[in-house]
Design an enzyme around this catalytic site. Sequence first.
Site, PDB file in Angstrom:
ATOM      1  N   ALA A 156       0.728  -1.557  -0.005  1.00 55.75           N
ATOM      2  CA  ALA A 156       0.185   0.212  -0.168  1.00 55.75           C
ATOM      3  C   ALA A 156       1.118   0.672  -0.080  1.00 55.75           C
ATOM      4  CB  ALA A 156      -1.324   0.097   1.111  1.00 55.75           C
ATOM      5  N   GLY A 203       2.089   5.439   0.942  1.00 57.16           N
ATOM      6  CA  GLY A 203       1.713   6.197   2.549  1.00 57.16           C
ATOM      7  C   GLY A 203       3.174   5.053   3.055  1.00 57.16           C
ATOM      8  N   LYS A 224      -4.753  -6.072   5.238  1.00 56.22           N
ATOM      9  CA  LYS A 224      -4.059  -5.509   6.559  1.00 56.22           C
ATOM     10  C   LYS A 224      -4.071  -6.808   7.312  1.00 56.22           C
ATOM     11  CE  LYS A 224      -5.130  -1.345   8.259  1.00 56.22           C
ATOM     12  NZ  LYS A 224      -6.662  -0.593   9.086  1.00 56.22           N
ATOM     13  N   ASP A 250     -15.432   0.607   8.642  1.00 60.01           N
ATOM     14  CA  ASP A 250     -15.233  -0.984   9.599  1.00 60.01           C
ATOM     15  C   ASP A 250     -14.363  -1.789   8.271  1.00 60.01           C
ATOM     16  OD1 ASP A 250     -17.356  -2.728  10.066  1.00 60.01           O
ATOM     17  OD2 ASP A 250     -18.992  -2.613   8.209  1.00 60.01           O
ATOM     18  N   GLY A 261       3.649  -0.134   7.815  1.00 61.78           N
ATOM     19  CA  GLY A 261       3.254   0.178   9.269  1.00 61.78           C
ATOM     20  C   GLY A 261       3.876  -0.137  10.502  1.00 61.78           C
TER      21      GLY A 261
HETATM   22  N1  LIG Z   1      -8.313   1.535   4.750  1.00 62.31           N
HETATM   23  C1  LIG Z   1      -6.431   2.300   4.592  1.00 62.31           C
HETATM   24  N2  LIG Z   1      -6.891   2.759   3.173  1.00 62.31           N
HETATM   25  C2  LIG Z   1      -5.611   2.990   2.535  1.00 62.31           C
HETATM   26  N3  LIG Z   1      -4.457   3.413   3.714  1.00 62.31           N
HETATM   27  C3  LIG Z   1      -4.487   2.506   4.519  1.00 62.31           C
HETATM   28  C4  LIG Z   1      -5.398   2.075   4.542  1.00 62.31           C
HETATM   29  N4  LIG Z   1      -5.179   1.208   6.119  1.00 62.31           N
HETATM   30  C5  LIG Z   1      -3.891   1.542   6.711  1.00 62.31           C
HETATM   31  N5  LIG Z   1      -3.823   1.723   5.563  1.00 62.31           N
HETATM   32  C6  LIG Z   1      -1.965   2.724   5.376  1.00 62.31           C
HETATM   33  O1  LIG Z   1      -0.667   1.052   5.618  1.00 62.31           O
HETATM   34  C7  LIG Z   1      -0.014   1.917   6.971  1.00 62.31           C
HETATM   35  C8  LIG Z   1      -0.405   0.908   8.147  1.00 62.31           C
HETATM   36  O2  LIG Z   1      -1.780   0.540   9.109  1.00 62.31           O
HETATM   37  P1  LIG Z   1      -2.224   1.016  10.496  1.00 62.31           P
HETATM   38  O3  LIG Z   1      -3.914   0.672  10.292  1.00 62.31           O
HETATM   39  O4  LIG Z   1      -1.959   2.284  10.693  1.00 62.31           O
HETATM   40  O5  LIG Z   1      -0.925   0.074  10.834  1.00 62.31           O
HETATM   41  P2  LIG Z   1      -0.327  -0.006  12.042  1.00 62.31           P
HETATM   42  O6  LIG Z   1      -0.702   0.312  13.531  1.00 62.31           O
HETATM   43  O7  LIG Z   1       0.940  -0.903  11.057  1.00 62.31           O
HETATM   44  O8  LIG Z   1       0.092   1.845  12.287  1.00 62.31           O
HETATM   45  C9  LIG Z   1      -1.085   3.229   7.107  1.00 62.31           C
HETATM   46  O9  LIG Z   1       0.415   4.340   7.630  1.00 62.31           O
HETATM   47  C10 LIG Z   1      -1.568   3.162   6.073  1.00 62.31           C
HETATM   48  O10 LIG Z   1      -0.084   4.439   5.086  1.00 62.31           O
END
Ligand SMILES: Nc1ncnc2c1ncn2[C@@H]1O[C@H](COP(=O)(O)OP(=O)(O)O)[C@@H](O)[C@H]1O
Length: 574
Positions: free
Chosen positions: A311, A313, A332, A367, A316
């Site tokens: 993804a 960004g 995820k 959700d 995580g």
């Molecule tokens: N629903 C989503 N749509 C787009 N990108 C997402 C979404 N959920 C997570 N991401 C991307 O994945 C990264 C990690 O997910 P996140 O849920 O924040 O987990 P962590 O707890 O590991 O930080 C986020 O920083 C974002 O860039």
Amino acid sequence: MRSSLIDDGAAIIADAYDGYVLRFRDLTRRARPNFESRDWHAVQRDSAQRFDLYLEAVGGGLERLRPLLDDRVADRPTWPALRGAYARAVASRADVELAETFFNSFTRKIFHTIGADPAVEFVIPQLPWPSLPAAGEQTKVFPRTGILGTLVRNVLDAFRFRPGWEDLDGDVARVTRAMEEALGGRTVEALELLTPVFFRGKGAYVVGRAKTDRGDIPWVMALVNPDGKIVVDAVLMTEDEVSIVFSFARSYFLVELDRPRDMVAFLKQIMPRKPIAELYNAVGCNKHGKTELYRSILAHLDETDDRFDIAPGQRGMVMSVFTLSGFDVVFKVIKDRFDYPKTVTHQEVREKYGLVFRHDRAGRLADAQEFEHLEFDGLRFTERLLRELSTVAAETVRIRADRVVIAHLYTERRLMPLDVYLREVEPARAKEAVIEYGQVLRDLAATNIFPGDMLLKNFGVTRHGRLIFYDYDELCLLTDCNFRTLPKPTSGEEETAGEPWFYVGDRDIFPEEFRSFLGLRRELRDVFLAHHEELLHVDFWHRMQDVHTRGEVVDIYPYRSARHLRGHDQEREP
Ligand SMILES: Nc1ncnc2c1ncn2[C@@H]1O[C@H](COP(=O)(O)OP(=O)(O)O)[C@@H](O)[C@H]1O
Ligand SMILES: [Mg+2]
């Protein structure tokens, strides 16, 4: 095996399904009296309880099935036969697609099926999707015979509530005026409305469409019960606005569903951009929503050459996240080990998602669907994604020859991460997003949620420009947090210490620190402070804690404040 045994087994599953449907209906039906008597705690309780019914029903059915079938329960040949008998038992149901999903849950519990097994599950739905507009059984047409006001009055007369309208004539006038404005010269010929009312939180919604001389447009009337009598709060007549009411970031509606397929088909006509899966979720059939989502993933893989990839960004610390290009969903996976300074466990991460499923999501928490034992063709994954998954999530993701098997993952609607968004959009949009960001924190606080990890990268932007939070591993109830002011240093040494020199408990939160913590660039931080300075002070958080300790349920509306037909003291954007 004896066919009577098969029939008995199928009857147990059909019976378990029936029991589930009855309990689901029972809880759903309480929504109306709860709305009428303003019992908002009961609404919350019932919503959470309804969410749990499904697994309870599957578990209960399995307990009865195992002794009947004995060791044959895990025999593969048993299940195609059971499926045949079950299909006959449920064939005439109006909710047969949900009944099929229910059966699949049994097979998956027993076989931990990797991928979907066409020999034992209902992979392809039995019925084609209805291509005709939903038939009249669940909708009622209100033709216009005279002036628009008369039509509106007829509708309000038809949708009556026990306490009565607070100001019927006023509501008729206000709704009529709002409709005339929204119509912009079009003429309404009729309203076609779903007869079941949609209940959620402190609101009730009448949902349908307006038939005009220039085509159909959505028509949703929002009702509230501020003081014991019913009031029309808003009329929404655009696809975008109605779509926001049905958002994946809101809790599921409590709405009576005699014919779920027809209901969803009708909603799909009003909101053509919303995936079928999300519409099933929105009306409380999230397990079947999951089936629909799974089918749409398979269909997308089938129809395109799109591949799974990391993804965009920031990566995580807890989750490894990937996308399927051209598809609106992220996948995820919980990583094997979490980066410093994360201390949560796998179990806790799952519990946090569980909390979100059961809690009021306030239009601000995405959700998710939970999948187990998914299997995909390895060629559909990019090299770098395979490398990533085998490095950080080898315990959950097994890569064997040309197959990728994922033992556990969450899917969520794909959003644009806020950190990426702020870098890419023009300044005016970025400012709006930062104001909205503060509003998310307020809305979550209003529902007793503290997001925990509130960095920009943990929020995403929808196509409507709405901001939604998606990183749940540090999320907690506001009332479980300890909001503190930073102690004043008493010596120079303390002042310059890199680490805190005072004791910081597990649940301690220092709102003053948000200022630097947020990581906003200068001009955006100024915008944030201009609108949300109070979020940096403990008083705000203590006040919100008090609200929840007193048991108040705060209003959160799924539409803009300008839509309130009677104006409000406290204007808030959704
Ligand atoms: N629903 C989503 N749509 C787009 N990108 C997402 C979404 N959920 C997570 N991401 C991307 O994945 C990264 C990690 O997910 P996140 O849920 O924040 O987990 P962590 O707890 O590991 O930080 C986020 O920083 C974002 O860039
Ligand atoms: Mg994150």
